[in-house]
Design a protein around this motif. Structure first.
Motif, PDB file in Angstrom:
ATOM      1  N   GLU A 190       1.248 -11.591  20.219  1.00  0.00           N
ATOM      2  CA  GLU A 190       1.133 -10.247  19.661  1.00  0.00           C
ATOM      3  C   GLU A 190       2.806 -10.521  19.494  1.00  0.00           C
ATOM      4  OE1 GLU A 190      -2.067  -7.030  20.788  1.00  0.00           O
ATOM      5  OE2 GLU A 190      -0.224  -6.348  21.735  1.00  0.00           O
ATOM      6  N   GLN A 191       3.457 -10.512  18.569  1.00  0.00           N
ATOM      7  CA  GLN A 191       4.832 -10.094  17.325  1.00  0.00           C
ATOM      8  C   GLN A 191       5.632  -9.226  17.472  1.00  0.00           C
ATOM      9  OE1 GLN A 191       4.570 -12.995  14.237  1.00  0.00           O
ATOM     10  NE2 GLN A 191       6.017 -13.655  14.703  1.00  0.00           N
ATOM     11  N   ILE A 192       5.294  -8.087  18.105  1.00  0.00           N
ATOM     12  CA  ILE A 192       6.318  -6.772  17.719  1.00  0.00           C
ATOM     13  C   ILE A 192       5.249  -5.658  18.750  1.00  0.00           C
ATOM     14  CG2 ILE A 192       6.508  -4.786  16.576  1.00  0.00           C
ATOM     15  CD1 ILE A 192       8.158  -7.580  15.525  1.00  0.00           C
ATOM     16  N   GLY A 193       6.477  -5.080  19.549  1.00  0.00           N
ATOM     17  CA  GLY A 193       5.791  -3.604  19.951  1.00  0.00           C
ATOM     18  C   GLY A 193       7.123  -3.101  19.537  1.00  0.00           C
ATOM     19  N   VAL A 194       5.747  -1.813  19.413  1.00  0.00           N
ATOM     20  CA  VAL A 194       6.707  -0.080  19.403  1.00  0.00           C
ATOM     21  C   VAL A 194       6.627   0.963  20.188  1.00  0.00           C
ATOM     22  CG1 VAL A 194       6.835   1.692  17.364  1.00  0.00           C
ATOM     23  CG2 VAL A 194       6.448  -0.552  16.879  1.00  0.00           C
ATOM     24  N   VAL A 195       8.089   0.825  20.703  1.00  0.00           N
ATOM     25  CA  VAL A 195       8.669   1.411  21.599  1.00  0.00           C
ATOM     26  C   VAL A 195       7.165   3.945  21.624  1.00  0.00           C
ATOM     27  CG1 VAL A 195       9.598   2.777  23.407  1.00  0.00           C
ATOM     28  CG2 VAL A 195       9.681   0.592  22.659  1.00  0.00           C
ATOM     29  N   THR A 196       6.842   4.008  22.879  1.00  0.00           N
ATOM     30  CA  THR A 196       6.806   5.253  22.120  1.00  0.00           C
ATOM     31  C   THR A 196       7.672   6.150  23.632  1.00  0.00           C
ATOM     32  OG1 THR A 196       4.835   4.234  24.199  1.00  0.00           O
ATOM     33  CG2 THR A 196       4.160   4.269  22.516  1.00  0.00           C
ATOM     34  N   ASP A 197       7.890   5.730  24.782  1.00  0.00           N
ATOM     35  CA  ASP A 197       8.378   6.098  25.561  1.00  0.00           C
ATOM     36  C   ASP A 197       9.340   5.579  26.969  1.00  0.00           C
ATOM     37  OD1 ASP A 197       6.056   6.341  26.703  1.00  0.00           O
ATOM     38  OD2 ASP A 197       7.049   5.958  27.748  1.00  0.00           O
ATOM     39  N   ILE A 198      10.583   5.490  27.259  1.00  0.00           N
ATOM     40  CA  ILE A 198      10.631   5.052  27.963  1.00  0.00           C
ATOM     41  C   ILE A 198      10.969   5.733  29.729  1.00  0.00           C
ATOM     42  CG2 ILE A 198      13.787   4.034  28.005  1.00  0.00           C
ATOM     43  CD1 ILE A 198      13.545   3.902  25.343  1.00  0.00           C
ATOM     44  N   VAL A 199      10.883   4.770  30.380  1.00  0.00           N
ATOM     45  CA  VAL A 199      10.488   4.984  31.929  1.00  0.00           C
ATOM     46  C   VAL A 199      11.887   6.132  32.036  1.00  0.00           C
ATOM     47  CG1 VAL A 199       9.404   3.350  32.889  1.00  0.00           C
ATOM     48  CG2 VAL A 199      12.163   3.367  33.701  1.00  0.00           C
ATOM     49  N   GLY A 200      11.688   6.840  33.116  1.00  0.00           N
ATOM     50  CA  GLY A 200      13.043   7.297  33.881  1.00  0.00           C
ATOM     51  C   GLY A 200      13.180   6.615  34.600  1.00  0.00           C
ATOM     52  N   ALA A 360      14.187   5.479  17.761  1.00  0.00           N
ATOM     53  CA  ALA A 360      13.065   4.618  18.376  1.00  0.00           C
ATOM     54  C   ALA A 360      13.964   3.162  18.336  1.00  0.00           C
ATOM     55  CB  ALA A 360      12.453   4.630  16.923  1.00  0.00           C
ATOM     56  N   MET A 361      13.386   2.619  19.240  1.00  0.00           N
ATOM     57  CA  MET A 361      12.924   1.134  19.671  1.00  0.00           C
ATOM     58  C   MET A 361      11.732   0.163  19.104  1.00  0.00           C
ATOM     59  SD  MET A 361      14.428   1.110  23.387  1.00  0.00           S
ATOM     60  CE  MET A 361      15.050  -1.151  23.020  1.00  0.00           C
ATOM     61  N   LEU A 362      12.419  -1.041  18.450  1.00  0.00           N
ATOM     62  CA  LEU A 362      10.726  -1.889  18.442  1.00  0.00           C
ATOM     63  C   LEU A 362      11.398  -3.730  20.067  1.00  0.00           C
ATOM     64  CD1 LEU A 362      11.041  -4.116  15.475  1.00  0.00           C
ATOM     65  CD2 LEU A 362      13.101  -2.917  16.237  1.00  0.00           C
ATOM     66  N   PHE A 363      10.823  -3.721  20.362  1.00  0.00           N
ATOM     67  CA  PHE A 363      10.240  -5.683  21.172  1.00  0.00           C
ATOM     68  C   PHE A 363       9.771  -6.263  20.201  1.00  0.00           C
ATOM     69  CE2 PHE A 363       9.813  -2.880  25.086  1.00  0.00           C
ATOM     70  CZ  PHE A 363      11.015  -1.855  25.170  1.00  0.00           C
ATOM     71  N   VAL A 364      10.325  -7.347  20.732  1.00  0.00           N
ATOM     72  CA  VAL A 364       9.787  -8.961  20.506  1.00  0.00           C
ATOM     73  C   VAL A 364       9.311  -9.946  21.260  1.00  0.00           C
ATOM     74  CG1 VAL A 364      10.597  -9.714  18.391  1.00  0.00           C
ATOM     75  CG2 VAL A 364      11.815  -9.892  20.454  1.00  0.00           C
ATOM     76  N   PRO A 365       8.480 -10.125  21.912  1.00  0.00           N
ATOM     77  CA  PRO A 365       8.262 -11.005  23.318  1.00  0.00           C
ATOM     78  C   PRO A 365       9.143 -11.952  24.192  1.00  0.00           C
ATOM     79  CG  PRO A 365       6.613 -11.808  20.954  1.00  0.00           C
ATOM     80  CD  PRO A 365       7.648 -11.116  20.852  1.00  0.00           C
ATOM     81  N   SER A 366       8.754 -11.531  25.261  1.00  0.00           N
ATOM     82  CA  SER A 366       9.790 -12.212  26.173  1.00  0.00           C
ATOM     83  C   SER A 366       8.911 -13.549  26.696  1.00  0.00           C
ATOM     84  CB  SER A 366      10.228 -11.631  27.127  1.00  0.00           C
ATOM     85  OG  SER A 366      11.009 -10.539  26.852  1.00  0.00           O
ATOM     86  N   ILE A 367       8.966 -14.893  26.409  1.00  0.00           N
ATOM     87  CA  ILE A 367       8.353 -15.674  27.264  1.00  0.00           C
ATOM     88  C   ILE A 367       7.895 -15.914  28.273  1.00  0.00           C
ATOM     89  CG2 ILE A 367       7.893 -18.603  27.313  1.00  0.00           C
ATOM     90  CD1 ILE A 367       9.370 -18.853  24.445  1.00  0.00           C
ATOM     91  N   LYS A 368       6.723 -15.915  29.085  1.00  0.00           N
ATOM     92  CA  LYS A 368       6.674 -15.010  30.395  1.00  0.00           C
ATOM     93  C   LYS A 368       6.759 -14.231  30.658  1.00  0.00           C
ATOM     94  CE  LYS A 368       5.629 -19.927  31.911  1.00  0.00           C
ATOM     95  NZ  LYS A 368       6.075 -20.948  30.478  1.00  0.00           N
ATOM     96  N   GLY A 369       7.623 -13.121  30.222  1.00  0.00           N
ATOM     97  CA  GLY A 369       7.626 -11.611  30.609  1.00  0.00           C
ATOM     98  C   GLY A 369       8.826 -12.153  30.985  1.00  0.00           C
TER      99      GLY A 369
END
Ligand code: GLV
Ligand code: MN
Ligand code: MN
Ligand code: MN
Length: 400
Positions: A190-200, A360-369
């Motif tokens: 997938e190409q995009i992540g839309v962030v729901t929440d950020i951990v503490g 708000a935040m959006l993510f793009v992929p990191s190769i191999k995480g």
């Protein structure tokens, strides 16, 4: 509004040259290092060239301001002691490109920020924490890095020529684009992540004080070995946490300093970092209790002293619903069926800014995480897809 993806990629590669590590695309650009300060001077020039008014505050947060009320975009440009070229840098350069495109099109008003010390040389996301009032500047100034340098000392050369803290009232919201830094998007292609929440997060330094002695002559039963205490503590908490954690809980001992750190000396002192993260603040508190009790038991058993540094932390936060909806709609248009809503296990400046503004935040992929490592990378088409999502969302929000 169509951002210029070539100009965006060119600037992103240009930023990488500040602190380029010589290993892949990695960078060494920790907060307040020469490379970080040079990168900020270059960024300030790029902001001015884009028609923005530059303001650097007393802790080194660098803003490029549009006139009047504006949407704030950005992230951070400092790196981990060994970092990748995109962590933070991507969000700053994407913000610059969107602000530039908006000015060329006459609207909407977009400002840019690069926060200082997001990577926590001194604390946890220190620059945005101070700007947002999450921690007082007087407290931040007392925080030290692993070499004992204080935040006050590190920021002093910059503070001399700095402006005031930027008034957050001029901003309508904050959107941060970032790499995912984990494997979910890459694995799913997938190409995009839309962030729901950020951990503490919670972060603390612990010190075991034992007895420095000769490694050849000191019988094992007479030793008060500070490293053995760290090792015993680590094994014990791994067992005890099993009763408390969720699959998303993580904990890390990432820095250990032994004194005097020599092969033939029983270590007399061990100072180490203990960091833990979860989306549930109650769980973070239960883990803290286990850490304190376990460390005390280990110290008592081995006849060692124990001290705790200040407990630093940030609470879990949810993203703003309206901004999130705009990002989701833009993601569906740019990458139909190839995006997801997802939580963030990494920390971001957005957590602090949420005290002041809708974020708000959006993510793009990191190769191999992979991230917080030299071989952090993202496919170019994913970088550009993220830029397009940000541009569309900014345009849509302007029309609402
Ligand atoms: C920030 O980079 C973090 O440690 O999540
Ligand atoms: Mn980051
Ligand atoms: Mn990071
Ligand atoms: Mn891909």
């Amino acid at each position: 509004m169509t951002p210029n993806s070539e100009r965006f990629l060119s600037d992103l590669h240009q930023l990488r040259t500040f602190g380029a590590a010589g290993v892949g695309k990695g960078v060494i650009r920790p907060a307040y290092s020469d490379a970080d300060i040079a990168a900020r001077a270059w960024l300030a020039d790029r902001m001015r060239a884009a028609g923005l008014t530059v303001q650097q505050d007393p802790v080194g947060n660098l803003f490029g301001l549009a006139e009047g009320r504006s949407l704030l975009l950005g992230s951070h440009s400092d790196s981990q002691p060994e970092g990748g070229w995109l962590d933070g840098a991507l969000g700053v350069i994407a913000a610059l490109e969107i602000a530039r495109t908006c000015r060329e099109n006459g609207r909407p008003a977009v400002s840019v920020v690069s926060f200082q010390d997001e990577e926590g040389r001194f604390g946890v996301t220190t620059g945005s924490a101070v700007w947002s009032g999450q921690i007082d500047l007087s407290l931040a100034d007392t925080l030290t890095d692993h070499d004992g340098v204080t935040f006050a000392e590190a920021r002093a050369p910059l503070a001399a020529g700095a402006g005031d803290f930027v008034d957050p009232a001029q901003f309508t919201g904050f959107v941060e684009m970032h790499i995912e830094q984990g494997p979910a998007l890459d694995v799913a292609d997938e190409q995009i992540g839309v962030v729901t929440d950020i951990v503490g997060i919670r972060d603390m330094r612990l010190t075991f004080d034992g007895r420095q002695n000769h490694a050849g002559t000191t019988p094992m039963q007479l030793r008060r070995d500070a490293f053995q205490a760290v090792s015993a503590f680590n094994t014990a908490i791994n067992g005890r946490f099993q009763h408390v954690v969720s699959p998303r809980t993580v904990w890390t001992i990432g820095h250990v300093a032994l004194h005097p750190n020599a092969s033939s000396i029983v270590p007399g002192r061990a100072t180490f970092s203990m960091q833990w993260r979860d989306g549930d603040a109650d769980r973070l508190a239960r883990m803290e209790a286990i850490i304190r009790t376990t460390a005390q038991e280990v110290a008592d058993t081995g006849g060692l002293g124990l001290s705790f540094g200040p407990l630093l932390g940030l609470e879990p936060v949810a993203m703003d619903a309206a901004l999130r909806t705009a990002l989701e709609a833009a993601a569906e248009r740019v990458a139909p069926g190839r995006w997801r809503a997802m939580p963030s296990g990494a920390l971001h400046d957005a957590t602090n800014v949420a005290r002041l503004l809708p974020v708000a935040m959006l993510f793009v992929p990191s190769i191999k995480g992979i991230s917080h490592a030299f071989d952090e990378d993202t496919d170019e088409d994913d970088l550009v897809a993220g830029l397009s999502v940000l541009a569309r969302a900014v345009t849509d929000l302007d029309q609402d």
